[in-house]
Design a protein around this motif. Structure first.
Motif, PDB file in Angstrom:
ATOM      1  N   TYR A  74      34.566  12.106  40.361  1.00  0.00           N
ATOM      2  CA  TYR A  74      34.689  13.494  40.782  1.00  0.00           C
ATOM      3  C   TYR A  74      35.161  14.340  39.601  1.00  0.00           C
ATOM      4  CZ  TYR A  74      35.726  17.397  43.923  1.00  0.00           C
ATOM      5  OH  TYR A  74      35.747  18.615  44.544  1.00  0.00           O
ATOM      6  N   PRO A  75      34.637  15.573  39.442  1.00  0.00           N
ATOM      7  CA  PRO A  75      35.071  16.430  38.332  1.00  0.00           C
ATOM      8  C   PRO A  75      36.590  16.573  38.290  1.00  0.00           C
ATOM      9  CG  PRO A  75      33.155  17.386  39.382  1.00  0.00           C
ATOM     10  CD  PRO A  75      33.543  16.189  40.219  1.00  0.00           C
ATOM     11  N   ARG A  76      37.137  16.462  37.097  1.00  0.00           N
ATOM     12  CA  ARG A  76      38.586  16.419  36.928  1.00  0.00           C
ATOM     13  C   ARG A  76      39.120  17.755  36.437  1.00  0.00           C
ATOM     14  NH1 ARG A  76      39.821  11.370  33.148  1.00  0.00           N
ATOM     15  NH2 ARG A  76      41.901  12.257  33.406  1.00  0.00           N
ATOM     16  N   PHE A  77      40.394  18.016  36.769  1.00  0.00           N
ATOM     17  CA  PHE A  77      41.091  19.148  36.190  1.00  0.00           C
ATOM     18  C   PHE A  77      41.361  18.870  34.717  1.00  0.00           C
ATOM     19  CE2 PHE A  77      42.064  19.499  40.706  1.00  0.00           C
ATOM     20  CZ  PHE A  77      41.828  20.848  40.933  1.00  0.00           C
ATOM     21  N   LYS A  78      41.229  19.898  33.898  1.00  0.00           N
ATOM     22  CA  LYS A  78      41.355  19.749  32.458  1.00  0.00           C
ATOM     23  C   LYS A  78      42.784  20.059  32.001  1.00  0.00           C
ATOM     24  CE  LYS A  78      36.937  18.975  31.942  1.00  0.00           C
ATOM     25  NZ  LYS A  78      36.425  17.667  31.513  1.00  0.00           N
ATOM     26  N   GLY A  79      43.388  19.082  31.298  1.00  0.00           N
ATOM     27  CA  GLY A  79      44.704  19.299  30.712  1.00  0.00           C
ATOM     28  C   GLY A  79      44.605  20.093  29.423  1.00  0.00           C
ATOM     29  N   ASP A  90      40.748  26.787  37.955  1.00  0.00           N
ATOM     30  CA  ASP A  90      40.794  27.632  39.151  1.00  0.00           C
ATOM     31  C   ASP A  90      39.509  27.495  39.959  1.00  0.00           C
ATOM     32  OD1 ASP A  90      43.281  28.486  38.409  1.00  0.00           O
ATOM     33  OD2 ASP A  90      42.609  30.385  37.524  1.00  0.00           O
ATOM     34  N   CYS A  91      38.374  27.473  39.273  1.00  0.00           N
ATOM     35  CA  CYS A  91      37.099  27.319  39.982  1.00  0.00           C
ATOM     36  C   CYS A  91      36.994  25.950  40.645  1.00  0.00           C
ATOM     37  CB  CYS A  91      35.938  27.531  39.011  1.00  0.00           C
ATOM     38  SG  CYS A  91      35.771  29.211  38.380  1.00  0.00           S
ATOM     39  N   LEU A  92      37.457  24.917  39.949  1.00  0.00           N
ATOM     40  CA  LEU A  92      37.438  23.577  40.528  1.00  0.00           C
ATOM     41  C   LEU A  92      38.362  23.497  41.738  1.00  0.00           C
ATOM     42  CD1 LEU A  92      36.653  20.609  40.528  1.00  0.00           C
ATOM     43  CD2 LEU A  92      38.359  20.203  38.741  1.00  0.00           C
ATOM     44  N   ALA A  93      39.537  24.097  41.645  1.00  0.00           N
ATOM     45  CA  ALA A  93      40.476  24.089  42.776  1.00  0.00           C
ATOM     46  C   ALA A  93      39.883  24.841  43.975  1.00  0.00           C
ATOM     47  CB  ALA A  93      41.794  24.719  42.350  1.00  0.00           C
ATOM     48  N   GLU A  94      39.164  25.933  43.706  1.00  0.00           N
ATOM     49  CA  GLU A  94      38.545  26.682  44.799  1.00  0.00           C
ATOM     50  C   GLU A  94      37.495  25.838  45.514  1.00  0.00           C
ATOM     51  OE1 GLU A  94      36.071  30.864  45.519  1.00  0.00           O
ATOM     52  OE2 GLU A  94      36.327  30.032  43.493  1.00  0.00           O
ATOM     53  N   LYS A 153      27.543  28.131  42.663  1.00  0.00           N
ATOM     54  CA  LYS A 153      27.711  28.682  41.321  1.00  0.00           C
ATOM     55  C   LYS A 153      27.671  30.205  41.333  1.00  0.00           C
ATOM     56  CE  LYS A 153      24.158  28.522  38.590  1.00  0.00           C
ATOM     57  NZ  LYS A 153      23.098  28.056  37.651  1.00  0.00           N
ATOM     58  N   PHE A 154      26.724  30.792  42.057  1.00  0.00           N
ATOM     59  CA  PHE A 154      26.563  32.241  42.031  1.00  0.00           C
ATOM     60  C   PHE A 154      27.734  32.951  42.711  1.00  0.00           C
ATOM     61  CE2 PHE A 154      22.276  30.476  41.754  1.00  0.00           C
ATOM     62  CZ  PHE A 154      21.849  31.071  40.574  1.00  0.00           C
ATOM     63  N   GLU A 155      28.330  32.300  43.683  1.00  0.00           N
ATOM     64  CA  GLU A 155      29.511  32.884  44.326  1.00  0.00           C
ATOM     65  C   GLU A 155      30.676  32.992  43.345  1.00  0.00           C
ATOM     66  OE1 GLU A 155      32.524  31.950  48.097  1.00  0.00           O
ATOM     67  OE2 GLU A 155      30.624  30.868  47.885  1.00  0.00           O
ATOM     68  N   GLN A 156      30.827  31.990  42.483  1.00  0.00           N
ATOM     69  CA  GLN A 156      31.910  32.034  41.505  1.00  0.00           C
ATOM     70  C   GLN A 156      31.558  32.921  40.315  1.00  0.00           C
ATOM     71  OE1 GLN A 156      32.641  27.814  40.760  1.00  0.00           O
ATOM     72  NE2 GLN A 156      34.388  27.889  42.168  1.00  0.00           N
ATOM     73  N   LEU A 157      30.258  33.040  39.983  1.00  0.00           N
ATOM     74  CA  LEU A 157      29.867  33.943  38.899  1.00  0.00           C
ATOM     75  C   LEU A 157      30.202  35.397  39.237  1.00  0.00           C
ATOM     76  CD1 LEU A 157      26.414  32.478  37.790  1.00  0.00           C
ATOM     77  CD2 LEU A 157      28.519  32.517  36.457  1.00  0.00           C
ATOM     78  N   ARG A 158      30.121  35.745  40.522  1.00  0.00           N
ATOM     79  CA  ARG A 158      30.425  37.118  40.924  1.00  0.00           C
ATOM     80  C   ARG A 158      31.904  37.450  40.784  1.00  0.00           C
ATOM     81  NH1 ARG A 158      26.233  36.080  44.831  1.00  0.00           N
ATOM     82  NH2 ARG A 158      27.767  35.209  46.289  1.00  0.00           N
ATOM     83  N   VAL A 217      31.537  28.883  31.551  1.00  0.00           N
ATOM     84  CA  VAL A 217      32.521  27.959  32.135  1.00  0.00           C
ATOM     85  C   VAL A 217      32.115  27.584  33.555  1.00  0.00           C
ATOM     86  CG1 VAL A 217      34.908  27.729  32.891  1.00  0.00           C
ATOM     87  CG2 VAL A 217      34.406  28.756  30.676  1.00  0.00           C
ATOM     88  N   VAL A 218      31.691  28.583  34.341  1.00  0.00           N
ATOM     89  CA  VAL A 218      31.238  28.312  35.706  1.00  0.00           C
ATOM     90  C   VAL A 218      29.994  27.423  35.695  1.00  0.00           C
ATOM     91  CG1 VAL A 218      30.421  29.368  37.845  1.00  0.00           C
ATOM     92  CG2 VAL A 218      32.238  30.467  36.531  1.00  0.00           C
ATOM     93  N   GLN A 219      29.085  27.682  34.775  1.00  0.00           N
ATOM     94  CA  GLN A 219      27.880  26.862  34.675  1.00  0.00           C
ATOM     95  C   GLN A 219      28.214  25.423  34.285  1.00  0.00           C
ATOM     96  OE1 GLN A 219      25.372  28.936  31.915  1.00  0.00           O
ATOM     97  NE2 GLN A 219      24.918  30.615  33.317  1.00  0.00           N
ATOM     98  N   ASP A 220      29.195  25.246  33.395  1.00  0.00           N
ATOM     99  CA  ASP A 220      29.603  23.892  33.014  1.00  0.00           C
ATOM    100  C   ASP A 220      30.186  23.141  34.207  1.00  0.00           C
ATOM    101  OD1 ASP A 220      28.818  24.432  30.448  1.00  0.00           O
ATOM    102  OD2 ASP A 220      30.824  24.871  29.696  1.00  0.00           O
ATOM    103  N   LEU A 221      30.988  23.823  35.005  1.00  0.00           N
ATOM    104  CA  LEU A 221      31.547  23.174  36.197  1.00  0.00           C
ATOM    105  C   LEU A 221      30.440  22.818  37.182  1.00  0.00           C
ATOM    106  CD1 LEU A 221      33.966  22.306  37.913  1.00  0.00           C
ATOM    107  CD2 LEU A 221      34.105  24.647  38.764  1.00  0.00           C
ATOM    108  N   ASP A 222      29.465  23.698  37.349  1.00  0.00           N
ATOM    109  CA  ASP A 222      28.362  23.407  38.260  1.00  0.00           C
ATOM    110  C   ASP A 222      27.555  22.208  37.771  1.00  0.00           C
ATOM    111  OD1 ASP A 222      26.729  24.432  40.632  1.00  0.00           O
ATOM    112  OD2 ASP A 222      25.210  24.352  39.055  1.00  0.00           O
ATOM    113  N   LYS A 223      27.348  22.085  36.450  1.00  0.00           N
ATOM    114  CA  LYS A 223      26.663  20.909  35.910  1.00  0.00           C
ATOM    115  C   LYS A 223      27.440  19.634  36.200  1.00  0.00           C
ATOM    116  CE  LYS A 223      24.336  23.298  32.089  1.00  0.00           C
ATOM    117  NZ  LYS A 223      24.265  23.444  30.604  1.00  0.00           N
ATOM    118  N   ALA A 224      28.782  19.709  36.121  1.00  0.00           N
ATOM    119  CA  ALA A 224      29.602  18.535  36.427  1.00  0.00           C
ATOM    120  C   ALA A 224      29.420  18.105  37.875  1.00  0.00           C
ATOM    121  CB  ALA A 224      31.075  18.839  36.132  1.00  0.00           C
TER     122      ALA A 224
END
Length: 390
Positions: free
Chosen positions: A101-106, A32-36, A50-55, A78-85
C-alpha cells in the motif's frame, strides 16, 4: 518516443534552501492527499480520485503560505505521482502479486518534484535552467540535449541536485550489419557471446564492501538526529551512488557495443525475481546487474516511457528460454545433454567439442533465437499487407 537526459545542477546556497523548502511542501501535500484517500475509504468506503484532489490545489495555495510560492504544476504532479502509486497498487492486487500500500513519506523519503509543461514553470535559459520560484540554476551540460523538451524532474541524490529532461525525439536507426549474436549472462563471467567474446564480471559491490562496512559502522556509532550522523549518512550515500554509477556506466558501454555490431541479439529470458531467492547467489546476481542489462536491450517503446537502446536503434532482441542452454551440446549434429554442476566451467562432448561453458550456452541461445525469429517472420508473411479492394 520520449528520451530522458539527466544533468547535474549547481544551485547557490539560497537556491538550495528554496529547493529544500519546495521538497518539504510537496512531501506534506503528498501525505495530506494520501491521508485523505485512506480516511475516505476507511470511514465512508469512498474512493477519492485524482481529479478531485487536483481541484484542491488552488485552495492549498490560498491557505498555505509555503505552497503559495510553489508553482501549481509542481503540486499537480505530486497528485499525479500519488495516483500512479495507487494504480500500481491495484495492478499488483489484481495480478495476485505482493502489493504494498502507498506509504507516507518521511523527511528523508521524498527527494524529487516535477514540472509537466515546457515554458510554463521552467525553460532552458541560455546555459542555465530557469525554474519558477527558484531562479536560474547552473547546469553541467555534459552532452547536448536533443529533441523537444516536454517535462523536467528535479531530484536530490546523495546531497547532489539533478535535472532530468524528458524529450520527444525521432528514432534514428543504425545501418544494418548482417550479423547476429547470442548472449549468455552469468556470475563467473558477466557475459559471453557466441563469437567467443567474454566480458569479465567487475563485481562492483563486492569490491567495495570493505569501505562500505567502515562507513556503515561510522553511521551506527553516531547519535541519531545529530549533525555528525547526517554527515556520515551522506558519505555512505555517496559511496553507494559511486557503485551504482560505475555499474550503470559499464553496462551502458557493453550494450552500446552489442547494438552497434549486431542486427539480431538473442538474450536469455531469466526470471531474476525467483533466482535472487537463493541466499547463496542473490548478492552476486544483483551485483552483476542482469536486470539493467536486459532493460537497456529488450525494453519495448511506449508512448510515455523510455525504450531500450536496441529498439531505438532499429535492432531486434529475441528473449530465449534459458532451460538447458548450458547443458546441451551446441554442435548442430549432436545436441547431447550433459549433467553439469555450477562448478563445471568447461564443456566437453563426445563429438569432440571442447569449449567454455558460457560460450556453449551463447551458441545454443543464438540457435534458438534464430528459430524464434524465423517463426515470427513466417507468421508476419502469412498476413496480407494490402488492403482489400473496395
Amino acid at each position: 518516443m520520449l528520451k530522458a537526459y539527466k544533468y547535474r545542477l549547481y544551485p547557490s546556497k539560497a537556491q538550495e534552501l528554496v529547493l529544500e523548502q519546495t521538497l518539504e511542501t510537496c512531501r506534506r501535500w503528498y501525505n495530506d492527499c494520501l491521508a485523505e484517500r485512506k480516511k475516505a475509504y476507511e470511514k465512508e468506503k469512498r474512493s477519492v480520485g485524482k481529479f478531485e484532489q487536483l481541484r484542491k490545489v488552488k485552495e492549498l495555495k490560498r491557505s498555505d503560505p509555503y505552497a503559495a510560492n510553489v508553482h501549481s504544476h509542481i503540486l499537480q504532479v505530486v497528485v499525479q505521482d500519488l495516483d500512479k502509486a495507487f494504480q500500481s497498487f491495484f495492478r499488483r492486487v489484481k495480478a495476485g502479486e505482493t502489493a504494498g500500500y502507498p506509504r507516507f513519506k518521511g523527511r528523508n523519503r521524498f527527494d524529487s518534484f516535477g514540472l509537466k509543461e515546457y515554458g510554463n514553470g521552467f525553460k532552458v535559459d541560455g546555459r542555465r535552467v530557469r525554474v519558477s520560484g527558484i531562479g536560474r540554476l547552473r547546469v553541467r551540460w555534459h552532452r547536448p540535449i536533443e529533441g523537444t523538451v516536454k517535462t523536467v524532474r528535479i531530484c536530490r541524490q546523495a546531497g547532489k541536485w539533478y535535472a532530468s529532461f524528458a524529450c520527444e525525439v525521432v528514432e534514428q536507426s543504425l545501418l544494418p550489419t548482417g550479423r547476429s549474436v547470442g548472449v549468455d549472462v552469468g556470475i563467473h563471467h558477466l557475459l559471453a557471446t557466441s563469437d567467443n567474446e567474454i566480458v569479465e564480471n567487475p563485481k562492483w559491490y563486492r569490491n567495495a564492501q570493505t569501505k562500505l562496512r567502515i562507513l556503515q559502522r561510522r553511521v551506527s556509532r553516531r547519535k541519531i538526529g545529530g549533525s555528525n550522523r547526517r554527515k556520515a549518512v551522506l558519505s555512505l550515500q555517496c559511496q553507494h551512488e559511486y557503485i551504482a554509477n560505475s555499474r550503470r556506466d559499464f553496462l551502458n558501454k557493453v550494450t552500446h557495443s552489442l547494438i552497434t555490431r549486431y542486427d539480431l541479439i538473442a538474450l536469455e529470458d531469466l526470471q531474476i525475481t525467483g533466482m535472487v531467492r537463493n541466499p547463496h547467489l542473490s548478492k552476486s546476481i544483483l551485483d552483476a546487474g542482469w536486470g539493467y542489462l536486459k532493460q537497456r536491450l529488450a525494453d519495448t517503446p511506449a508512448p510515455t516511457a523510455r525504450c531500450g537502446e536496441a529498439v531505438e536503434a532499429g535492432r531486434q532482441v529475441v528473449l530465449v528460454n534459458p532451460s538447458y542452454t548450458s547443458q546441451d551440446c551446441s554442435t548442430p549434429d549432436c545436441g547431447l545433454r550433459h549433467d553439469l554442476s555450477l562448478a563445471d566451467r568447461w564443456f566437453e562432448c563426445a563429438c569432440g567439442l571442447s569449449i567454455d561453458r558460457d560460450v556453449n550456452a551463447a551458441l545454443n541461445i543464438l540457435r534458438v533465437g534464430h528459430t524464434r525469429w524465423d517463426e515470427t517472420w513466417l507468421k508476419r508473411a502469412s498476413v496480407s499487407q494490402e488492403a482489400p479492394p473496395l
